[in-house]
Design a protein around this motif. Structure first.
Motif, PDB file in Angstrom:
ATOM      1  N   ARG A 187       7.889   2.792  -4.480  1.00 24.94           N
ATOM      2  CA  ARG A 187       6.762   3.662  -4.718  1.00 24.94           C
ATOM      3  C   ARG A 187       6.582   4.619  -5.775  1.00 24.94           C
ATOM      4  O   ARG A 187       5.472   5.078  -6.138  1.00 24.94           O
ATOM      5  CB  ARG A 187       6.975   4.653  -3.278  1.00 24.94           C
ATOM      6  CG  ARG A 187       7.022   3.887  -2.090  1.00 24.94           C
ATOM      7  CD  ARG A 187       5.382   3.585  -1.894  1.00 24.94           C
ATOM      8  NE  ARG A 187       4.686   4.612  -1.555  1.00 24.94           N
ATOM      9  CZ  ARG A 187       4.348   5.276  -0.536  1.00 24.94           C
ATOM     10  NH1 ARG A 187       4.970   4.693   0.746  1.00 24.94           N
ATOM     11  NH2 ARG A 187       3.814   6.298  -0.328  1.00 24.94           N
ATOM     12  N   LEU A 190       4.436   2.819  -8.380  1.00 25.70           N
ATOM     13  CA  LEU A 190       3.142   2.968  -7.869  1.00 25.70           C
ATOM     14  C   LEU A 190       2.508   4.105  -8.307  1.00 25.70           C
ATOM     15  O   LEU A 190       1.561   3.997  -8.669  1.00 25.70           O
ATOM     16  CB  LEU A 190       3.088   2.631  -6.339  1.00 25.70           C
ATOM     17  CG  LEU A 190       1.526   2.308  -5.833  1.00 25.70           C
ATOM     18  CD1 LEU A 190       0.938   1.400  -6.331  1.00 25.70           C
ATOM     19  CD2 LEU A 190       1.695   2.386  -4.122  1.00 25.70           C
ATOM     20  N   ASP A 194      -0.380   4.698 -10.713  1.00 26.03           N
ATOM     21  CA  ASP A 194      -1.688   5.440 -10.247  1.00 26.03           C
ATOM     22  C   ASP A 194      -2.112   6.552 -11.032  1.00 26.03           C
ATOM     23  O   ASP A 194      -3.374   6.763 -11.483  1.00 26.03           O
ATOM     24  CB  ASP A 194      -1.781   5.827  -8.753  1.00 26.03           C
ATOM     25  CG  ASP A 194      -1.619   4.724  -7.718  1.00 26.03           C
ATOM     26  OD1 ASP A 194      -1.975   3.586  -8.365  1.00 26.03           O
ATOM     27  OD2 ASP A 194      -1.387   4.917  -6.628  1.00 26.03           O
ATOM     28  N   ALA A 489       1.892  -3.938  -5.985  1.00 26.26           N
ATOM     29  CA  ALA A 489       2.141  -3.953  -4.581  1.00 26.26           C
ATOM     30  C   ALA A 489       1.649  -2.838  -3.897  1.00 26.26           C
ATOM     31  O   ALA A 489       1.811  -1.513  -4.290  1.00 26.26           O
ATOM     32  CB  ALA A 489       3.597  -4.294  -4.297  1.00 26.26           C
ATOM     33  N   THR A 490       1.304  -2.966  -2.656  1.00 22.73           N
ATOM     34  CA  THR A 490       0.799  -1.833  -1.673  1.00 22.73           C
ATOM     35  C   THR A 490       1.989  -1.105  -0.981  1.00 22.73           C
ATOM     36  O   THR A 490       3.014  -1.921  -0.803  1.00 22.73           O
ATOM     37  CB  THR A 490      -0.089  -2.251  -0.816  1.00 22.73           C
ATOM     38  OG1 THR A 490      -0.022  -3.431   0.166  1.00 22.73           O
ATOM     39  CG2 THR A 490      -1.684  -2.600  -1.714  1.00 22.73           C
ATOM     40  N   PRO A 491       2.143   0.123  -0.688  1.00 22.25           N
ATOM     41  CA  PRO A 491       3.200   0.595   0.082  1.00 22.25           C
ATOM     42  C   PRO A 491       3.590  -0.220   1.299  1.00 22.25           C
ATOM     43  O   PRO A 491       4.670  -0.335   1.397  1.00 22.25           O
ATOM     44  CB  PRO A 491       2.655   1.980   0.458  1.00 22.25           C
ATOM     45  CG  PRO A 491       1.424   2.300  -0.610  1.00 22.25           C
ATOM     46  CD  PRO A 491       0.901   1.017  -0.814  1.00 22.25           C
ATOM     47  N   ASP A 492       2.546  -0.664   1.971  1.00 27.19           N
ATOM     48  CA  ASP A 492       3.115  -1.326   3.082  1.00 27.19           C
ATOM     49  C   ASP A 492       3.818  -2.769   3.038  1.00 27.19           C
ATOM     50  O   ASP A 492       4.447  -3.465   3.681  1.00 27.19           O
ATOM     51  CB  ASP A 492       1.869  -1.723   4.064  1.00 27.19           C
ATOM     52  CG  ASP A 492       0.712  -2.649   3.248  1.00 27.19           C
ATOM     53  OD1 ASP A 492       0.187  -1.910   2.514  1.00 27.19           O
ATOM     54  OD2 ASP A 492       0.777  -3.673   3.750  1.00 27.19           O
ATOM     55  N   GLN A 493       3.860  -3.154   1.585  1.00 23.93           N
ATOM     56  CA  GLN A 493       4.321  -4.667   1.286  1.00 23.93           C
ATOM     57  C   GLN A 493       5.711  -4.064   0.935  1.00 23.93           C
ATOM     58  O   GLN A 493       6.611  -5.021   0.717  1.00 23.93           O
ATOM     59  CB  GLN A 493       3.485  -5.153   0.096  1.00 23.93           C
ATOM     60  CG  GLN A 493       2.332  -5.582   0.584  1.00 23.93           C
ATOM     61  CD  GLN A 493       1.561  -6.154  -0.694  1.00 23.93           C
ATOM     62  OE1 GLN A 493       1.318  -5.653  -1.699  1.00 23.93           O
ATOM     63  NE2 GLN A 493       1.425  -7.594  -0.905  1.00 23.93           N
TER      64      GLN A 493
END
Length: 882
Positions: A187, A190, A194, A489-493
């Motif tokens: 995270r 990410l 971002d 990757a997205t947070p839910d992954q």
RNA sequence: GGGCGCGUAGCUCAGUUGGUUAGAGCACCUGCCUUACAAGCAGGAAGUCCCCCGUUCGAGUCGGGGCGCGCCCA
């Protein structure tokens, strides 16, 4: 009023038995949940510790116990001050040390291209197995072994920490490799991505050829190593002119892409703009001027290679030079062909014949062979004889090494991920200045490092055991990755492993296929995760409400050599994520040096392990030793300090036994001596608390110890003990016993952070129940307010005066070589008239303590005010032995 | 080469804004079984505060220079 409950000294053990007591109290504290953080209490009451997660590989040394004790002492103090403590513990199991242990222990190597073998079960390798080549296993099998090994180490570490008495909230235990930490690290990436703080680029970078991975500036250290200057003649194209360069890296001659000298250097003015021809390979390379060339060094003119050192990289960039990468990632010379566009040569046949001699060799082998070839006149670029002008001249020079590596670093082009920091130096310095450093001068280490930072943070590592970088790359029609459009990757992954997980919109079948995707194989630098320990504690994006209560932390304890890494990266992360400091205070512990003041290290064989010391001297005594060292000061290991701690523990035990066995009733403190003594104790409490609030717990301990020994046991206790047993003076007795018990409760509490076990044991005899505070570690730190009900002494100096008078009588006994307990039939106490008036209210205690049955007082202004003379002492005969 | 720190009794270390005769513990010496404690108590001896120069009425403490040691960085 009811009489004091007392202990029976006969029924108590002669000494505190740590081997039994330490385990018992550890369990009692655990059962009571004494160390639990209460999430319902407000932030202002909370004290948050950002504990260092130890690397769970190998064994702890005494330095760990030293610094963790410092933190625990501070924490126990804060707990007694009523703070809601958040004191977590985690393990940093990522990275190279663990991989190395697994490779050695099981004699395996990892190959991430192999499929997982679920049946694989390995035992530690026998000597026989070790003779064979290592077993090559899949990434997942390798990671399983890493997890197995770290779990064992963590168990041993935890037991040791428990033995030392660390008051951590064990419910918080985490590992930097566990799913939650992997999620938080990903995270973090990410968020940085971002915000535009990350980038990936293929560029020349520091590379360890044994580990085969890139490194960041912080991983690198200089070591002095022998080397040799080789003076080599170059030709100038289309001219009779020649010149001699001096290099320590002759094996990189084939990678030469230019020649440079200082623009003001008279010797080479005619050369700038010309083309040089290298010997051996006969390659044409440009000669240019650069003020980075040092006229004093070597011959003043030097060759630029891709890449010999960091300056070569700068010249390569600035001059737009060719890239001739000779060295492979494994540290061996690649197969290349001279005469093509990449490796031009005026005499390709000769060049290839020469290169054939060194291709495939490692750096050292190649260097040796090149030096030999340079002695052959046939390889000259000028025809002037051997290119090597003279035998190599040995020197001692600084060479860059990976801190855990055995061979010098090379500079190789590779694709890496970076976090951009160079453009944020001022902001980082600003954050550093908002933090209170203890001791303050440690901030300059942070400042120096930050100001001198020359590279962004390389966060990718070509390793296996760690947190995967959560990105994939789309592959074009030719199967080539497009790095500029990395799929994060997205947070839910998360936590995600791009080598086995699939990005949204793709299927596993498209992995490594043209038009499909490729997973990033690299993992993060260990510091990428461990720089988030405050957020790992607080939960950060995973638990915003909790985060608010626990971030920023109050205190970061650590040692000084990792200010440039752990402290630096933690400050950077907190700033990049939330524009915050990660903590308000940093406590820097010094180092434990061996008795000869040498750093402890495995290679010197002078590492001291803590367990034998804990067993010989007890946890309390070891903590006492740690507590004596001031923050930031390196200390030589000296076992005599453990012994002093042990003595203090015994003294506390005996004094407590005495005090708590005295019978009496809680009564008003009416006696002048008692009041004067308590006035001193009150002053001590105020000062010691002030020091503790300033994080100077070492001073708190030293002053408390001094007070305990020289103002309590040796003096007050001696002066008051006879009155405390005097049935003929109930008021005086109750005053003394009440004073003794109160003073002991104050002193025990002040020792409790340092000596948790023995103080808890003593506390449990009487005080726990009497005061309604079952554990001393849940009791309140003493304050001046506790003394408010006690009346001030008539003369604040009367306690001191009583001590002086007692000492004078003691000296008379020592001079007469009689015991301190010898009865005195008569003596004359003389002093200045003023002194004799002031001693009057406490004189009876002095005479009782010195067992003086008859006395006279004399005024003699010839004696200094405040001191006494003892005259005509007549001692009773020595009593018969029974 | 640069930054930071350290140098005080034989040893490990205190010594706060400059202020009487520089402190503690250990080790050492001399006594002492004393109703909490001999793992103790009392007493004693022990220092050119690394060196030099300066500021000051006064420097272990402040300033400059040097020497030695450690860590970090070139």
């Amino acid at each position: 009023m009811a009489a004091f409950r007392t202990v029976d000294p006969q029924s108590l053990p002669r000494h505190f038995d740590p081997s039994e007591g330490e385990g018992r109290w550890h369990h009692a504290w655990q059962e009571a949940g004494l160390y639990h953080w209460d999430e319902n209490r407000p932030r202002e009451e909370t004290f948050v510790v950002d504990t260092p997660p130890p690397t769970a590989s190998g064994s702890l040394h005494i330095g760990h116990v030293f610094s963790y004790s410092h933190t625990d002492i501070l924490v126990r103090y804060q707990r007694m001050r009523g703070r809601n403590i958040y004191y977590p513990l985690g393990w940093d199991d990522n990275g190279v040390p663990t991989e190395r242990r697994v490779q050695n222990l099981f004699h395996v190597r990892c190959d991430p291209t192999l499929p997982h073998d679920p049946e694989l079960a390995l035992e530690p390798a026998s000597a026989k197995v070790r003779k064979k080549p290592p077993l090559v296993i899949s990434r997942k099998n390798f990671l399983d072994l890493c997890a197995e090994v770290t779990a064992e180490d963590e168990k041993a570490f935890l037991e040791l920490f428990a033995k030392v008495g660390l008051s951590v909230d064990w419910r918080t235990e985490y590992a930097t490799i566990d799913a939650r930490c992997r999620t938080l690290a990903q995270r973090s990436f990410l968020d940085l991505h971002d915000k535009g703080h990350t980038y990936t680029v293929e560029a020349p970078f520091m590379w360890d050829v044994d580990f085969q991975m890139a490194l960041s500036q912080a991983d690198v250290e200089d070591k002095m190593r022998p080397g040799a200057y080789h003076d080599i003649e170059f030709a100038v194209d289309g001219s009779d002119r020649s010149f001699v360069i001096s290099t320590t890296r002759p094996e990189l001659l084939g990678a030469c892409v230019g020649v440079t000298a200082h623009p003001d250097d008279e010797r080479f003015q005619d050369l700038f703009g010309q083309t040089a021809i290298t010997p051996l390979f006969h390659a044409p390379v440009p000669i240019f001027a650069s003020d980075k060339a040092d006229p004093e060094k070597g011959t003043g003119i030097l060759m630029v290679c891709t890449f010999g050192d960091q300056t070569d990289v700068e010249w390569w960039r600035e001059q737009g030079l060719a890239l001739r990468q000779l060295l492979g990632k494994n540290g061996r010379l690649r197969q290349v062909t001279f005469g093509d566009d990449e490796f031009p040569s005026r005499d390709a046949d000769r060049a290839n014949a020469v290169y054939a001699e060194i291709a495939g060799k490692n750096v050292e082998q190649a260097r040796k062979r090149i030096a030999e070839l340079l002695e052959d006149p046939a390889h000259s670029a000028t025809g002037n004889g051997p290119p090597l002008q003279s035998p190599p001249r040995p020197i001692e020079h600084a060479v860059k090494f990976y801190e855990k590596g055995d061979r010098p670093l090379e500079i190789l082009p590779s694709r890496q991920w970076f976090v951009r920091l160079l453009d944020k130096k001022d902001a980082l310095l600003q954050k550093g200045s908002e933090i209170a450093w203890h001791p303050p001068h440690m901030e300059s280490r942070f400042r120096d490092w930050t100001e001198n930072l020359s590279l962004d943070w390389c966060v990718s590592r070509q390793r296996y055991f760690g947190v995967p970088i959560p990105v994939w790359y789309p592959l074009d029609a030719h199967g080539e990755p497009d790095y500029d459009t990395a799929i994060v990757a997205t947070p839910d992954q998360m936590p995600v492993d791009p080598m086995t997980d699939v990005p949204a919109g793709y299927t596993e079948a498209q992995r490594n296929q043209p038009g499909g995707f490729a997973g990033e194989a690299d993992i993060f630098d260990t510091w990428f995760t461990s720089s988030m320990t405050p957020q790992i504690g607080s939960g950060w994006v995973l638990d915003p409400a909790r985060h608010k209560k626990l971030f920023p932390a109050d205190i970061r304890p650590q040692s000084h050599e990792i200010i440039r890494t752990w402290a630096f990266y933690t400050i950077a992360k907190a700033m990049l994520h939330e524009d915050s400091v990660p903590w308000h205070h940093v406590n820097i512990s010094g180092w434990i040096l061996d008795p000869d003041r040498k750093k402890m290290s495995k290679s010197l064989g002078n590492v001291v392990t803590p367990l034998p010391l804990l067993e010989e001297f007890s946890a309390d005594a070891v903590r006492y030793w740690a507590a004596n060292a001031r923050l930031g000061v390196d200390t030589a290991l000296d076992e005599s300090v453990f012994k002093i701690g042990k003595k203090l523990i015994t003294k506390l035990w005996n004094a407590s036994k005495f005090v708590l066995s005295q019978e009496g009733q809680p009564g008003p403190i009416t006696n002048e001596l008692d009041r004067a003594f308590l006035r001193e104790l009150r002053t001590h409490v105020e000062q010691a608390t002030k020091d503790a609030e300033a994080f100077d717990l070492a001073r708190t301990l030293q002053d408390t110890e001094r007070f305990f020994w020289s103002r309590f046991t040796d003096t007050y206790l001696e002066l008051a003990k006879t009155r405390a047993r005097d049935e003929g003076d109930p008021a005086g007795r109750d005053s003394a016993v009440t004073t003794l018990r109160f003073a002991l409760s104050v002193l025990l509490r002040m020792f409790a952070p340092v000596l948790p076990y023995v103080t808890e044991e003593i506390w449990s005899w009487i005080y726990g129940e009497e005061r309604g505070e079952p554990f001393i570690h849940g009791a309140a730190w003493p304050t001046a307010a506790e003394f408010d009900q006690i009346e001030a002494p008539a003369d604040s100096g009367s306690f001191d005066l009583a001590i002086t008078a007692l000492a004078a009588i003691n000296k008379a006994k020592a001079d007469a070589e009689v015991s301190m307990g010898r009865e005195v039939e008569h003596l004359e106490l003389a002093g200045a008239a003023e002194t004799m008036v002031r001693i009057e209210p406490v004189l009876s205690d002095v005479l009782l303590a010195s067992r003086c049955h008859g006395h006279a007082v004399t005024s003699d202004d010839g004696i200094d005010v405040g001191s006494f003379q003892v005259r005509d002492a007549r001692f009773a005969p020595r009593p018969d032995k029974k």
